[in-house]
Motif scaffolding. Structure first.
Motif, PDB file in Angstrom:
ATOM      1  N   ALA A  30       0.835  -1.199   0.000  1.00  0.00           N
ATOM      2  CA  ALA A  30       0.000   0.000   0.000  1.00  0.00           C
ATOM      3  C   ALA A  30       0.864   1.242   0.000  1.00  0.00           C
ATOM      4  N   ARG A  31       0.252   2.355  -0.365  1.00  0.00           N
ATOM      5  CA  ARG A  31       0.887   3.669  -0.266  1.00  0.00           C
ATOM      6  C   ARG A  31      -0.072   4.591   0.462  1.00  0.00           C
ATOM      7  N   ASP A  36       5.262   3.961   2.055  1.00  0.00           N
ATOM      8  CA  ASP A  36       5.039   2.832   1.148  1.00  0.00           C
ATOM      9  C   ASP A  36       5.258   1.555   1.932  1.00  0.00           C
ATOM     10  N   LEU A  37       4.347   0.615   1.793  1.00  0.00           N
ATOM     11  CA  LEU A  37       4.487  -0.699   2.426  1.00  0.00           C
ATOM     12  C   LEU A  37       4.586  -1.739   1.317  1.00  0.00           C
ATOM     13  N   TRP A  38       5.638  -2.538   1.369  1.00  0.00           N
ATOM     14  CA  TRP A  38       5.914  -3.498   0.299  1.00  0.00           C
ATOM     15  C   TRP A  38       4.878  -4.607   0.260  1.00  0.00           C
ATOM     16  N   SER A  39       4.626  -5.097  -0.933  1.00  0.00           N
ATOM     17  CA  SER A  39       3.788  -6.281  -1.116  1.00  0.00           C
ATOM     18  C   SER A  39       4.607  -7.517  -0.747  1.00  0.00           C
ATOM     19  N   PHE A  40       3.938  -8.626  -0.581  1.00  0.00           N
ATOM     20  CA  PHE A  40       4.623  -9.876  -0.248  1.00  0.00           C
ATOM     21  C   PHE A  40       5.671 -10.220  -1.303  1.00  0.00           C
ATOM     22  N   GLU A  41       5.324 -10.051  -2.556  1.00  0.00           N
ATOM     23  CA  GLU A  41       6.239 -10.376  -3.648  1.00  0.00           C
ATOM     24  C   GLU A  41       7.459  -9.455  -3.665  1.00  0.00           C
ATOM     25  N   GLU A  42       7.296  -8.210  -3.220  1.00  0.00           N
ATOM     26  CA  GLU A  42       8.403  -7.251  -3.232  1.00  0.00           C
ATOM     27  C   GLU A  42       9.386  -7.424  -2.076  1.00  0.00           C
ATOM     28  N   LEU A  43       8.972  -8.068  -1.004  1.00  0.00           N
ATOM     29  CA  LEU A  43       9.806  -8.149   0.200  1.00  0.00           C
ATOM     30  C   LEU A  43      11.229  -8.627  -0.065  1.00  0.00           C
ATOM     31  N   PRO A  44      11.446  -9.750  -0.758  1.00  0.00           N
ATOM     32  CA  PRO A  44      12.835 -10.222  -0.944  1.00  0.00           C
ATOM     33  C   PRO A  44      13.732  -9.216  -1.667  1.00  0.00           C
ATOM     34  N   SER A  45      13.185  -8.492  -2.629  1.00  0.00           N
ATOM     35  CA  SER A  45      14.022  -7.569  -3.410  1.00  0.00           C
ATOM     36  C   SER A  45      14.364  -6.292  -2.657  1.00  0.00           C
ATOM     37  N   HIS A  46      13.783  -6.083  -1.491  1.00  0.00           N
ATOM     38  CA  HIS A  46      14.051  -4.865  -0.722  1.00  0.00           C
ATOM     39  C   HIS A  46      14.909  -5.099   0.516  1.00  0.00           C
TER      40      HIS A  46
END
Length: 133
Positions: A30-31, A36-46
């Motif tokens: 969400a934003r 900004d809060l990362w989605s589940f899919e985005e977590l590893p890349s951050h």
């Protein structure tokens, strides 16, 4: 503000992420203004940014950002911190667990503590209009 549809098939194996993963079941990322809060899919890349912090990935887990600065959960306590230029915004002071962070700093009066020039920021004006800030 941007909310995504929640996801329900998350496997929870880390207590320190329990509240964040509960949030992801409601909104998968969400934003909210400057947050900004990362989605589940985005977590590893951050997770690359926390490698530079004291304790690295053993101690910290990045779940989002505030004005492009990392928003992290301390793994040992489940407490949320925001790092500005690689240092905690409030040395020794947590922003609370994830639920308290949402309540106070995303949807509450403490949002103004995270964001400079908040008076002209649209999310803050929205919070004021609905009586939360």
């Amino acid at each position: 503000m941007a909310l995504n549809e929640g996801i329900t098939d998350i496997k929870l194996d880390k207590d320190y992420l329990k509240q964040y993963f509960e949030f992801l079941t409601e909104s998968d990322g969400a934003r909210f203004g400057a947050v900004d809060l990362w989605s589940f899919e985005e977590l590893p890349s951050h997770q690359f940014r926390v490698t530079e912090f004291f304790g690295g990935t053993e101690k910290w887990f990045e779940v989002g950002q505030v004005l492009y600065e990392p928003l992290v959960i301390e793994k040992s306590s489940g407490q949320v911190y925001c790092f500005f230029q690689g240092h905690p915004a409030r040395v020794g002071q947590t922003l609370g667990d994830f639920n308290l962070f949402l309540l106070n700093y995303v949807f509450g009066r403490k949002y103004e503590e995270l964001v400079p020039n908040v008076q002209s920021e649209e999310w803050y004006q929205f919070l004021k209009r609905i009586g939360l800030a």
